[in-house]
Design a protein around this motif. Sequence first.
Motif, PDB file in Angstrom:
ATOM      1  N   ALA A  43     146.788  93.165  65.882  1.00 32.08           N
ATOM      2  CA  ALA A  43     147.161  92.294  66.994  1.00 32.08           C
ATOM      3  C   ALA A  43     146.046  92.240  68.028  1.00 32.08           C
ATOM      4  O   ALA A  43     145.714  91.166  68.545  1.00 32.08           O
ATOM      5  CB  ALA A  43     148.457  92.778  67.627  1.00 32.08           C
ATOM      6  N   GLN A  44     145.447  93.382  68.325  1.00 31.84           N
ATOM      7  CA  GLN A  44     144.346  93.420  69.289  1.00 31.84           C
ATOM      8  C   GLN A  44     143.187  92.537  68.826  1.00 31.84           C
ATOM      9  O   GLN A  44     142.553  91.870  69.634  1.00 31.84           O
ATOM     10  CB  GLN A  44     143.869  94.849  69.497  1.00 31.84           C
ATOM     11  N   ILE A  50     144.428  83.952  69.947  1.00 27.73           N
ATOM     12  CA  ILE A  50     145.697  83.407  70.432  1.00 27.73           C
ATOM     13  C   ILE A  50     145.502  82.733  71.786  1.00 27.73           C
ATOM     14  O   ILE A  50     145.980  81.620  72.016  1.00 27.73           O
ATOM     15  CB  ILE A  50     146.755  84.529  70.522  1.00 27.73           C
ATOM     16  N   LEU A  51     144.793  83.379  72.681  1.00 21.80           N
ATOM     17  CA  LEU A  51     144.558  82.821  74.012  1.00 21.80           C
ATOM     18  C   LEU A  51     143.694  81.567  73.952  1.00 21.80           C
ATOM     19  O   LEU A  51     143.945  80.593  74.669  1.00 21.80           O
ATOM     20  CB  LEU A  51     143.941  83.879  74.923  1.00 21.80           C
ATOM     21  N   VAL A  65     153.474  80.971  72.871  1.00 25.16           N
ATOM     22  CA  VAL A  65     154.242  82.037  73.501  1.00 25.16           C
ATOM     23  C   VAL A  65     154.064  83.309  72.682  1.00 25.16           C
ATOM     24  O   VAL A  65     154.223  83.290  71.464  1.00 25.16           O
ATOM     25  CB  VAL A  65     155.740  81.665  73.538  1.00 25.16           C
ATOM     26  N   ALA A  66     153.741  84.397  73.354  1.00 23.09           N
ATOM     27  CA  ALA A  66     153.629  85.693  72.684  1.00 23.09           C
ATOM     28  C   ALA A  66     154.866  86.519  73.014  1.00 23.09           C
ATOM     29  O   ALA A  66     155.379  86.465  74.133  1.00 23.09           O
ATOM     30  CB  ALA A  66     152.370  86.420  73.144  1.00 23.09           C
ATOM     31  N   PRO A 115     149.923  90.653  64.237  1.00 24.54           N
ATOM     32  CA  PRO A 115     150.597  89.467  64.741  1.00 24.54           C
ATOM     33  C   PRO A 115     151.263  88.691  63.607  1.00 24.54           C
ATOM     34  O   PRO A 115     150.779  88.701  62.472  1.00 24.54           O
ATOM     35  CB  PRO A 115     149.456  88.656  65.363  1.00 24.54           C
ATOM     36  N   GLU A 116     152.364  88.073  63.930  1.00 31.13           N
ATOM     37  CA  GLU A 116     153.051  87.187  62.993  1.00 31.13           C
ATOM     38  C   GLU A 116     153.381  85.906  63.747  1.00 31.13           C
ATOM     39  O   GLU A 116     153.949  85.950  64.842  1.00 31.13           O
ATOM     40  CB  GLU A 116     154.309  87.835  62.432  1.00 31.13           C
ATOM     41  N   VAL A 117     153.027  84.767  63.166  1.00 33.70           N
ATOM     42  CA  VAL A 117     153.079  83.485  63.862  1.00 33.70           C
ATOM     43  C   VAL A 117     154.112  82.563  63.226  1.00 33.70           C
ATOM     44  O   VAL A 117     154.208  82.473  61.995  1.00 33.70           O
ATOM     45  CB  VAL A 117     151.686  82.806  63.828  1.00 33.70           C
TER      46      VAL A 117
END
Length: 125
Positions: A43-44, A50-51, A65-66, A115-117
Amino acid sequence: MKIGDKLINFKLQGTNGETYSNFTFADKYALCVVFTSNTCPYAQAYWNRILKLADRYEEDNLAVVAINSNDEAQNPQESMDNMKKLLVSFNHENFVYLKDETQELAKQFRAERTPEVFLFNSKRE
């Protein structure tokens, strides 16, 4: 979730103190929901992406949205205060980062890792 499933109703608190729901983003053409973490190495590695995605497609009416569903009792680094600090470190204090304290939303989404999207169209499917 499977392709074609509808967005699950939610109501979660953000790092800015506001409460957000699926209806908060009703005016957006598409919604990208990212289950993420403060501490997971994967995730890091994706936070900058993501941003940048949120910044790049904001004008195209995409909401990003996170959501942090990690249990802060098991890992204090996943607390709301540390979520806020993470956004400050990226100079993105206004980014929508929500806390799923009960992990219920992650379970409903069947999110298994970070992360999972999940990407939803204008019909929220």
